[in-house]
Every structure is written in structure tokens, then in C-alpha cells.
Design a protein around this motif. Structure first.
Motif, PDB file in Angstrom:
ATOM      1  N   ASN A   1      70.504 -37.795 -78.768  1.00 17.58           N
ATOM      2  CA  ASN A   1      72.128 -38.129 -79.175  1.00 17.58           C
ATOM      3  C   ASN A   1      72.970 -39.384 -79.222  1.00 17.58           C
ATOM      4  OD1 ASN A   1      72.535 -34.982 -79.726  1.00 17.58           O
ATOM      5  ND2 ASN A   1      72.098 -34.628 -77.199  1.00 17.58           N
ATOM      6  N   GLY A   2      71.871 -40.185 -78.511  1.00 13.85           N
ATOM      7  CA  GLY A   2      72.400 -41.706 -78.396  1.00 13.85           C
ATOM      8  C   GLY A   2      74.139 -41.490 -77.826  1.00 13.85           C
ATOM      9  N   PHE A   3      74.245 -41.325 -76.298  1.00 11.69           N
ATOM     10  CA  PHE A   3      75.500 -41.219 -76.149  1.00 11.69           C
ATOM     11  C   PHE A   3      75.861 -42.514 -75.320  1.00 11.69           C
ATOM     12  CE2 PHE A   3      74.902 -36.723 -75.737  1.00 11.69           C
ATOM     13  CZ  PHE A   3      76.219 -36.171 -76.070  1.00 11.69           C
ATOM     14  N   ARG A   4      76.347 -43.659 -76.269  1.00 13.94           N
ATOM     15  CA  ARG A   4      76.540 -45.049 -76.299  1.00 13.94           C
ATOM     16  C   ARG A   4      77.657 -45.110 -75.105  1.00 13.94           C
ATOM     17  NH1 ARG A   4      73.420 -47.645 -79.660  1.00 13.94           N
ATOM     18  NH2 ARG A   4      73.577 -47.380 -81.434  1.00 13.94           N
ATOM     19  N   LEU A   5      78.669 -44.785 -75.233  1.00 10.89           N
ATOM     20  CA  LEU A   5      79.330 -44.592 -73.354  1.00 10.89           C
ATOM     21  C   LEU A   5      79.206 -43.737 -72.064  1.00 10.89           C
ATOM     22  CD1 LEU A   5      82.982 -44.175 -75.393  1.00 10.89           C
ATOM     23  CD2 LEU A   5      81.335 -46.427 -75.034  1.00 10.89           C
ATOM     24  N   LEU A   6      78.350 -42.915 -72.204  1.00 10.76           N
ATOM     25  CA  LEU A   6      78.009 -42.378 -71.196  1.00 10.76           C
ATOM     26  C   LEU A   6      77.088 -43.371 -70.242  1.00 10.76           C
ATOM     27  CD1 LEU A   6      78.038 -40.216 -69.706  1.00 10.76           C
ATOM     28  CD2 LEU A   6      75.180 -39.407 -70.918  1.00 10.76           C
ATOM     29  N   GLY A   7      76.375 -44.512 -70.252  1.00 10.62           N
ATOM     30  CA  GLY A   7      75.656 -45.050 -69.926  1.00 10.62           C
ATOM     31  C   GLY A   7      76.288 -46.319 -69.493  1.00 10.62           C
ATOM     32  N   ASN A   8      77.420 -46.587 -69.271  1.00  6.96           N
ATOM     33  CA  ASN A   8      78.600 -47.268 -68.830  1.00  6.96           C
ATOM     34  C   ASN A   8      79.309 -46.680 -67.721  1.00  6.96           C
ATOM     35  OD1 ASN A   8      77.938 -49.882 -70.186  1.00  6.96           O
ATOM     36  ND2 ASN A   8      79.673 -50.183 -71.248  1.00  6.96           N
ATOM     37  N   ARG A   9      79.900 -45.093 -68.081  1.00 11.80           N
ATOM     38  CA  ARG A   9      79.927 -44.393 -66.958  1.00 11.80           C
ATOM     39  C   ARG A   9      79.373 -44.503 -65.950  1.00 11.80           C
ATOM     40  NH1 ARG A   9      83.570 -41.218 -72.330  1.00 11.80           N
ATOM     41  NH2 ARG A   9      84.945 -43.241 -72.231  1.00 11.80           N
ATOM     42  N   ALA A  10      78.197 -44.385 -65.983  1.00 10.61           N
ATOM     43  CA  ALA A  10      77.475 -43.612 -64.988  1.00 10.61           C
ATOM     44  C   ALA A  10      76.835 -44.979 -64.523  1.00 10.61           C
ATOM     45  CB  ALA A  10      75.999 -43.073 -65.795  1.00 10.61           C
ATOM     46  N   GLU A  11      76.798 -46.085 -64.711  1.00 10.97           N
ATOM     47  CA  GLU A  11      76.790 -46.789 -63.483  1.00 10.97           C
ATOM     48  C   GLU A  11      78.348 -47.399 -62.879  1.00 10.97           C
ATOM     49  OE1 GLU A  11      74.003 -50.222 -64.459  1.00 10.97           O
ATOM     50  OE2 GLU A  11      75.150 -50.848 -66.401  1.00 10.97           O
ATOM     51  N   LEU A  12      79.357 -46.781 -63.593  1.00 13.70           N
ATOM     52  CA  LEU A  12      80.390 -47.448 -63.008  1.00 13.70           C
ATOM     53  C   LEU A  12      81.110 -45.653 -62.199  1.00 13.70           C
ATOM     54  CD1 LEU A  12      84.206 -48.257 -62.837  1.00 13.70           C
ATOM     55  CD2 LEU A  12      84.061 -46.601 -64.579  1.00 13.70           C
ATOM     56  N   LEU A  13      80.266 -44.353 -62.202  1.00 14.05           N
ATOM     57  CA  LEU A  13      80.360 -43.325 -61.556  1.00 14.05           C
ATOM     58  C   LEU A  13      79.429 -43.834 -59.840  1.00 14.05           C
ATOM     59  CD1 LEU A  13      81.399 -40.673 -60.668  1.00 14.05           C
ATOM     60  CD2 LEU A  13      79.437 -39.659 -62.141  1.00 14.05           C
ATOM     61  N   GLY A  14      78.691 -44.351 -60.586  1.00 12.00           N
ATOM     62  CA  GLY A  14      77.333 -44.582 -59.066  1.00 12.00           C
ATOM     63  C   GLY A  14      78.064 -45.707 -58.237  1.00 12.00           C
TER      64      GLY A  14
ATOM     65  N   TRP B   1      80.952 -54.405 -61.853  1.00 16.29           N
ATOM     66  CA  TRP B   1      80.877 -54.629 -62.032  1.00 16.29           C
ATOM     67  C   TRP B   1      79.753 -55.266 -63.221  1.00 16.29           C
ATOM     68  CZ3 TRP B   1      83.649 -58.823 -63.669  1.00 16.29           C
ATOM     69  CH2 TRP B   1      82.930 -59.605 -64.255  1.00 16.29           C
ATOM     70  N   GLU B   2      78.419 -54.626 -63.517  1.00 12.42           N
ATOM     71  CA  GLU B   2      77.689 -54.557 -64.529  1.00 12.42           C
ATOM     72  C   GLU B   2      77.891 -52.953 -65.554  1.00 12.42           C
ATOM     73  OE1 GLU B   2      74.396 -56.223 -65.374  1.00 12.42           O
ATOM     74  OE2 GLU B   2      75.028 -57.590 -63.380  1.00 12.42           O
ATOM     75  N   SER B   3      78.890 -52.083 -65.735  1.00 15.11           N
ATOM     76  CA  SER B   3      78.889 -50.986 -66.416  1.00 15.11           C
ATOM     77  C   SER B   3      80.569 -52.170 -66.964  1.00 15.11           C
ATOM     78  CB  SER B   3      79.567 -49.931 -65.491  1.00 15.11           C
ATOM     79  OG  SER B   3      81.064 -50.112 -64.696  1.00 15.11           O
ATOM     80  N   ILE B   4      81.157 -52.499 -66.505  1.00 12.08           N
ATOM     81  CA  ILE B   4      82.596 -53.447 -67.308  1.00 12.08           C
ATOM     82  C   ILE B   4      81.992 -54.183 -68.040  1.00 12.08           C
ATOM     83  CG2 ILE B   4      84.442 -54.869 -66.309  1.00 12.08           C
ATOM     84  CD1 ILE B   4      84.643 -53.044 -64.096  1.00 12.08           C
ATOM     85  N   ARG B   5      80.662 -54.626 -67.394  1.00 11.84           N
ATOM     86  CA  ARG B   5      80.691 -56.441 -68.621  1.00 11.84           C
ATOM     87  C   ARG B   5      79.310 -55.810 -69.322  1.00 11.84           C
ATOM     88  NH1 ARG B   5      76.435 -60.761 -66.679  1.00 11.84           N
ATOM     89  NH2 ARG B   5      75.156 -59.469 -66.102  1.00 11.84           N
TER      90      ARG B   5
END
Length: 187
Positions: free
Chosen positions: A156-169, A86-90
Motif C-alpha cells: 500500500n505504501g503508507f508514506r505518513l505511517l512511518g513518521n508517525r511510528a517513530e514519533l509514537l515509539g 526528532w528523526e520522525s520530524i526531520r
């Protein structure tokens, strides 16, 4: 097999610290290395410490729920995994800005990213996982993932990676919960 399960739990738990570290690194490009090192150790120590605390809590009332402890562990992992998804989506980690040079903010972030470890630690206790190995692995993996998040954010500032990391977790924790439930029901 226990080591592999603990490793995946550690990875799942560390991904929220990774996402926060990534966000902090992206918003503070000129962060000094002593601050980064202090932050990753805070994250790792709190994550491992909260898992140990959760394990200790579980030992206090384990006898009362030993007949359905596998359901409790499953529910805890499902709940934490769902929260992470939920946190990764919102939210977007790039939108978060925290100054980890201030101890109160660093402690607050360390606690916020470790609440799930407290609950998962309870599940580890119910499932009789080796606590010293679990705590050490959770802390070490969190340190490694947090450091990686800071480096990626600063460089590098990978902006999308953070959301994907929480989703994967979240998906990892839910998968582990389902696997543990299936294993217990098959006995």
C-alpha cells in the motif's frame, strides 16, 4: 507489571525497524519474500542481541552507579525517545531507499536500528528487568513489526505511517522512562 513494561519497551524499540521496513517496502515493490524474511530476522536478532549486550555492559559497572541508576535509565529512555521523535520530524521514510538484498546494507540497517536497543538494554540491567524475557520479547516484537512494515510498504505504501511510528515509539519510551522514575522516587 514487568511484562507490560517490557512489551511497551519492545514496541517502542521496534518502531524504528518498522519505519525502515516500510520505507524499503515502498521503494522496492517487487521485493522477493526470502529477502523480506531474512531482513526481518536480521532486524529482530540484532535488536534483541543489542539489548542483551547493553544489559551485560550495565552489569559490569552497576555497583558504581546503583544509587542513581534510576536517573541513568530515565536519561537513556528520554534520550532515545527524543532522538526518535526528532528523526520522525526531520525525515520522511518514503524518501529513504535501501537495498536489503546486499548483506552489508542489511547489516548496517540492523545495527543502525539497534543502537537504541543497546542503550535501553543498559537501562534494563540497571532496573533489574528479566533479561531473557526482555531479549526474546524485543526480538519477537521487532520481527512482527518489521514484517508488518514490509507488507504495508510493498502493498500500500503508507508514506505518513512511518513518521508517525517513530514519533509514537519515542513517546512510548519517554513515557516508560518517566513512569520508572516516578515509581522509584515513590519508594
Amino acid at each position: 507489571m514487568r511484562f507490560v513494561e517490557i512489551l511497551f519497551i519492545a514496541i517502542g524499540l521496534s518502531l524504528d525497524s518498522f519505519a525502515v521496513s516500510l520505507a524499503v517496502g515502498m521503494s522496492h515493490k517487487k521485493m522477493r519474500w526470502p529477502v523480506v524474511i531474512r531482513a526481518v530476522f536480521f532486524f529482530g536478532i540484532f535488536q534483541g542481541g543489542f539489548a542483551a549486550l547493553g544489559w551485560w555492559f550495565s552489569q559490569s559497572f552497576k555497583e558504581m552507579i546503583e544509587h542513581f541508576d534510576h536517573w541513568v535509565a530515565f536519561a537513556l529512555l528520554l534520550g532515545i525517545g527524543s532522538k526518535m521523535i526528532w528523526e520522525s520530524i526531520r525525515s520522511n521514510p518514503g524518501d529513504r531507499s535501501f537495498n536489503v538484498e546486499k548483506y552489508l546494507i542489511l547489516i548496517g540497517l540492523s545495527i543502525a536500528t539497534s543502537i537504541d536497543a543497546l542503550i535501553v538494554g543498559m537501562g534494563l540491567g540497571f532496573l533489574e528487568m528479566p533479561i531473557l524475557l526482555s531479549v526474546a520479547l524485543i526480538g519477537l516484537v521487532t520481527i512482527i513489526f518489521s514484517l508488518t512494515g514490509f507488507i504495508l510498504g510493498i502493498k500500500n505504501g503508507f508514506r505518513l505511517l512511518g513518521n508517525r511510528a517513530e514519533l509514537l515509539g519515542g513517546l512510548i519510551l519517554i513515557g516508560i522512562g518517566i513512569n520508572m522514575l516516578i515509581q522509584h522516587l515513590n519508594y
